[in-house]
Design an enzyme around this catalytic site. Structure first.
Site, PDB file in Angstrom:
ATOM      1  N   ARG A 104       6.086  15.257  10.035  1.00 30.77           N
ATOM      2  CA  ARG A 104       4.681  14.495  10.238  1.00 30.77           C
ATOM      3  C   ARG A 104       3.956  14.617  11.177  1.00 30.77           C
ATOM      4  O   ARG A 104       2.997  15.150  11.411  1.00 30.77           O
ATOM      5  CB  ARG A 104       4.783  13.040   9.706  1.00 30.77           C
ATOM      6  CG  ARG A 104       4.885  12.710   8.284  1.00 30.77           C
ATOM      7  CD  ARG A 104       4.967  11.298   8.137  1.00 30.77           C
ATOM      8  NE  ARG A 104       5.076  10.865   6.579  1.00 30.77           N
ATOM      9  CZ  ARG A 104       5.314   9.590   5.920  1.00 30.77           C
ATOM     10  NH1 ARG A 104       5.242   8.573   6.865  1.00 30.77           N
ATOM     11  NH2 ARG A 104       5.277   9.434   4.721  1.00 30.77           N
ATOM     12  N   TRP A 142       0.740  -1.186  -0.217  1.00 33.64           N
ATOM     13  CA  TRP A 142       0.171   0.076   0.008  1.00 33.64           C
ATOM     14  C   TRP A 142       0.848   1.164   0.019  1.00 33.64           C
ATOM     15  O   TRP A 142       0.453   2.343  -0.037  1.00 33.64           O
ATOM     16  CB  TRP A 142      -0.898   0.071   1.225  1.00 33.64           C
ATOM     17  CG  TRP A 142      -2.103  -1.032   1.296  1.00 33.64           C
ATOM     18  CD1 TRP A 142      -2.203  -2.141   0.448  1.00 33.64           C
ATOM     19  CD2 TRP A 142      -3.196  -1.113   1.846  1.00 33.64           C
ATOM     20  NE1 TRP A 142      -3.082  -2.817   0.614  1.00 33.64           N
ATOM     21  CE2 TRP A 142      -4.051  -2.169   1.448  1.00 33.64           C
ATOM     22  CE3 TRP A 142      -3.796  -0.071   2.840  1.00 33.64           C
ATOM     23  CZ2 TRP A 142      -5.246  -2.366   2.311  1.00 33.64           C
ATOM     24  CZ3 TRP A 142      -5.135  -0.570   3.418  1.00 33.64           C
ATOM     25  CH2 TRP A 142      -5.636  -1.680   3.205  1.00 33.64           C
ATOM     26  N   GLY A 161       4.569   6.581  -1.523  1.00 30.66           N
ATOM     27  CA  GLY A 161       5.710   7.458  -1.697  1.00 30.66           C
ATOM     28  C   GLY A 161       6.817   7.061  -2.432  1.00 30.66           C
ATOM     29  O   GLY A 161       7.344   7.389  -3.633  1.00 30.66           O
TER      30      GLY A 161
END
Length: 508
Positions: free
Chosen positions: A281, A50, A53
């Site tokens: 993040r 999945w 990036g």
């Protein structure tokens, strides 16, 4: 009579990039077999497939492993192991090239160099991508093909570990697994945990539902040392369309210039960090959480940065948005923070060895010290490839087989209704923001689940996260305590299941 199997090489639990890389490494140049147990068909049910990036590595002339290491350590907020980071960044470029040689179709320039993207907290463009946002699926397809073509690797799908087998000394001597509905006792000189992270323990996650901390729980119940369980990374831009799991809007979109805006259209990241959309993040996730909590909403605006190029530059994001009636070429994408990665895990050395003889771990379920308190974007696939290969080689070299297992009883399972209750509680009280009262409430719920259903690996994994979060009375990286917002001394957490509660009680 229960079926039994014996292997002269490692048994690998999990079939993501770390597990399959370990299998390939374990059987390269060695006259040994490897067995891979996957709870789902290959290429499904693992976070690797999945990943959008790509893989971060120093692949350009104006980048170096040292710069990559410095960025990784900066993002890790004081808790990275410099030796592990140095190894990752030095071996990283060759790991990418090896995957390309297996057939992973990384985007290339006219001179055959890698097309590299810039992502948050990187000082250089160093993320090798596939088809814009399809790196994980394409890399996994190439690795799966290589595994299928290796006769010394056996893959059992629909196979799930129910406990680690240990002899009287505590050595791991195999695994008790549910294979196609039947319990099978599998003996081997070594077991490699490559079971992924803990996203499925949370109500809002970008990871497959099957990834819910079972490897972490199995290792802890066997007595293994666990490192930094409290550090959970929340990806700031999961697509908020009410799906479980939530589709991901890759960080590469912000690297291309996409802007985070509230419902009024105001670009709000300027209020939270000088790097704005390219802040670490954890900072971006807390900013989104604050905007949403204040009722202003949060949206990713890529209409100018990507616009008409969406279908071929970011096809996975485009498809997810269009399926929900959102055209990202012309509309902003509603986004929300979601559990994306677990920095903690089974403590290992640089060859994947856990604290128990015969046990190894690689990928997200391991804690090598690379990720620190906050993983640098696109270092996860790289860690899986680099340390998966090292764990495979080391596990294949194990000669001892140990004595007979002392217990052959499967560990209990958590019923689905109870799991859903746990997921809601984890998101509520061990999420982007944490504080003592909420964590104490969560601990009470976890203890009630343990009392009702026994030592389920998933509940044990949740307990480790809660105990670690209560014990860490500071804010650092992915762990933010609103009642202890300051950053304290940089000390990693190392606990066993037995000592985790004592650590939490001492901190109270």
């Amino acid at each position: 009579m229960r079926n039994t199997l014996a292997f002269d090489g490692p048994v690998i639990l999990g079939a993501g990039l770390a597990g399959l890389t370990a299998a390939l490494s374990a059987t390269t140049g060695a006259a040994k077999t490897a067995l891979v147990l996957s709870p789902t068909p290959l290429a499904s049910g693992c976070s690797s497939a999945w990943a959008q990036g790509g893989m971060a590595a120093a692949l350009s002339g104006d980048d170096t492993p040292e710069l990559h290491a410095a960025d990784t350590i900066a993002a890790g907020a004081g808790l990275c192991d410099p030796e592990a980071v140095d190894l990752l960044t030095r071996e990283g470029p060759q790991a990418v090239r090896d995957l390309a040689a297996l057939g992973a179709p990384f985007d290339r320039k006219a001179d055959d160099g890698f097309v590299l993207s810039l992502e948050a907290a990187h000082s250089a463009a160093r993320v090798a991508r596939v088809g814009g946002d399809g790196a994980g699926a394409a890399i996994m397809a190439a690795v799966i093909a290589a595994v299928r073509a290796t006769p010394t690797i056996e893959v059992r799908e629909n196979a799930r570990a129910r406990r680690l087998l240990q002899d009287a000394t505590g050595r791991v001597v195999g695994v008790l697994a549910d294979v196609d509905g039947a319990l099978v006792e599998i003996r081997s000189p070594s077991v490699i945990l490559a079971t992924g992270g803990v996203g499925g323990l949370y109500a809002v996650t970008t990871t497959p539902a099957q990834v819910r901390g079972e490897g972490l729980g199995l290792a802890a119940l066997a007595g293994a040392m666990i490192a930094d369980p409290e550090f959970v990374q929340f990806h700031p831009t999961a697509i908020d369309i009410g799906r479980d799991p939530a589709p991901l809007a890759t960080e590469a979109l912000r690297g291309e210039g996409a802007i985070l805006r509230n419902a009024d259209g105001r670009a709000f990241m300027v209020d939270y960090h000088p790097s704005k959309e390219l802040a670490p993040r954890d900072v971006v996730a807390r900013a989104l959480h604050a905007e949403r909590t204040a009722g202003r909403g949060a949206f990713l605006d890529a209409t100018q940065a990507v616009g008409a190029h969406f279908p071929h530059e970011f096809p996975a994001v485009f498809e997810a948005c269009m399926s929900a009636g959102i055209d990202p070429r012309r509309q902003m994408i509603p986004v929300t923070p979601a559990v994306h990665y677990h920095m903690g895990g089974v403590a290992t050395d640089l060859d994947g060895r856990a604290s128990l003889p015969g046990l190894y771990a690689a990928g997200e379920c391991a804690s090598t010290g690379v990720q620190g308190a906050n993983r640098l974007a696109s270092n996860s696939l790289l860690e899986a490839a680099v340390f998966g290969a090292r764990a495979g080689r080391a596990a294949a070299a194990e000669g001892a087989t140990g004595g007979p297992p002392v217990s052959l009883e499967p560990l209990p399972d958590l019923p689905d209704a109870a799991l859903q209750t746990l997921r809601q509680a984890m998101s509520r009280d061990a999420g982007v923001l944490r504080e003592a009262a909420g964590l104490a409430r969560l601990l009470t719920q976890v203890e009630a689940l343990e009392a009702a259903y026994g030592s389920c690996p998933t509940v044990v994994a949740a307990r480790l996260i809660v105990d670690g979060a209560l014990a860490r009375r500071e804010s650092r990286g992915g762990h933010f305590r609103s009642d202890f917002p300051a950053t304290g001394e940089a000390v990693r957490t190392f606990v066993t299941l037995e000592s985790a509660g004592a650590l939490r009680r001492r901190a109270a």
